[in-house]
Scaffold this active site. Structure first.
Site, mmCIF file in Angstrom:
data_model
loop_
_atom_site.group_PDB
_atom_site.id
_atom_site.type_symbol
_atom_site.label_atom_id
_atom_site.label_comp_id
_atom_site.label_asym_id
_atom_site.label_seq_id
_atom_site.Cartn_x
_atom_site.Cartn_y
_atom_site.Cartn_z
ATOM 1 N N ASP A 23 51.667 49.382 11.152
ATOM 2 C CA ASP A 23 52.360 48.724 10.057
ATOM 3 C C ASP A 23 53.843 49.136 10.156
ATOM 4 O O ASP A 23 54.175 50.103 10.852
ATOM 5 C CB ASP A 23 51.731 49.192 8.728
ATOM 6 C CG ASP A 23 52.548 48.782 7.530
ATOM 7 O OD1 ASP A 23 52.874 47.581 7.434
ATOM 8 O OD2 ASP A 23 52.873 49.652 6.694
ATOM 9 N N ASP A 25 56.815 48.631 7.227
ATOM 10 C CA ASP A 25 57.460 49.189 6.028
ATOM 11 C C ASP A 25 56.581 50.251 5.374
ATOM 12 O O ASP A 25 55.409 50.015 5.097
ATOM 13 C CB ASP A 25 57.753 48.075 5.029
ATOM 14 C CG ASP A 25 58.801 47.132 5.555
ATOM 15 O OD1 ASP A 25 59.976 47.333 5.241
ATOM 16 O OD2 ASP A 25 58.434 46.202 6.315
ATOM 17 N N ASP A 199 50.241 52.259 5.303
ATOM 18 C CA ASP A 199 50.393 52.987 4.039
ATOM 19 C C ASP A 199 49.801 52.271 2.840
ATOM 20 O O ASP A 199 49.493 52.896 1.828
ATOM 21 C CB ASP A 199 51.883 53.224 3.749
ATOM 22 C CG ASP A 199 52.624 51.918 3.518
ATOM 23 O OD1 ASP A 199 52.595 51.065 4.425
ATOM 24 O OD2 ASP A 199 53.208 51.742 2.426
#
Ligand SMILES: [Mg+2]
Length: 249
Positions: A23, A25, A199
């Site tokens: 991922d 961001d 996240d």
């Protein structure tokens, strides 16, 4: 700010046998109030380029951003990538994109009119999806969530995806998990142990997908519950872990 204790152990060192899905961001990059304001350290681009080679090409970015934005951020690197949480995909130079319904134009216009009441709130038009952001305007959360609920009626075949201070209106079907499974069906990813690092809530689909393919997830942060098996504190810890992997791969 104090660092929360992680409920999961640190991941093992990066292996050259893995297929690595990252991922962007909140995982590789620290969050910015405005998604367009994030910065990519040239050192990170070098690390990703070398890792891509060590993994024989089995390294992909899997993001909610558009592919075009990813290419801009990580230039001159053009990695295999999944954009818009699975709606855009590129492998071996071949690119696919989901069509845009006409009703999105009106949804964006109305959303922007509402968001103007809260300086910092943003309605991001991603082409096929709309993201409503309140990171820079926490007071706008209720209004933007209500708006997202109400506009769904105008968008058959769409659903809400809740993220970190953002809610996104997106078409049913594709998500990060299905995108990872699709990539795993072909070289250079096929036959490798899949590892996904992310996240957000939107990464849980991908954690579950890699688990069901004999791999594992690495959560960035301390959010629970999660299908990830390991955790790292923050993007800086992810970058350090990837860099260490260069010596061991
Ligand atoms: Mg993220």
């Amino acid at each position: 700010m104090s660092t929360p204790t992680l409920s999961l152990p640190a991941p093992p060192a990066v292996s050259s046998e893995w297929a690595l899905f990252l991922d962007v961001d909140g995982t590789l990059l620290d969050f910015a109030d405005v998604p367009g304001d994030v910065a990519v350290d040239p050192g990170l681009i070098d690390v990703l380029a070398v890792l891509h080679g060590r993994l024989d090409g089995a390294l992909a970015l899997v993001s909610g951003r558009r592919l075009a934005q990813l290419d801009e951020l990580f230039a001159p690197l053009k990695l295999p990538a999944v954009g818009l949480h699975g709606l855009e995909r590129r492998e071996d130079g071949h690119q696919e994109r989901h069509p845009r319904p006409v009703a999105l134009d009106q949804a964006v216009a109305w959303g922007r009119a509402l968001a103007q009441r809260y300086p910092g709130a943003r309605v991001e038009d991603k082409g096929t999806t709309i993201a409503l952001h309140w990171r820079a305007a926490p007071d706008a959360e209720d209004l933007l969530r209500q708006y997202a609920d109400s506009i769904l009626i105008e968008l058959p075949g769409y659903h809400l995806q809740h993220g970190n201070m953002v809610v996104e209106l997106r078409p049913d079907g594709a998500h990060k998990g299905s995108a990872v499974v699709d990539l795993l069906a072909h070289p250079p990813f096929h036959g490798r142990r899949p590892v996904f690092v992310g996240d957000d809530l939107t990464d849980e689909h991908a954690f579950q997908a890699v688990c069901s393919h004999a791999g594992f997830g690495v959560l960035v942060g301390s959010r629970q519950p999660s299908a990830a098996r390991y955790a790292l504190h923050d993007p800086a810890a992810v970058r350090a872990w990837l860099e260490e992997g260069l010596d061991l791969a």
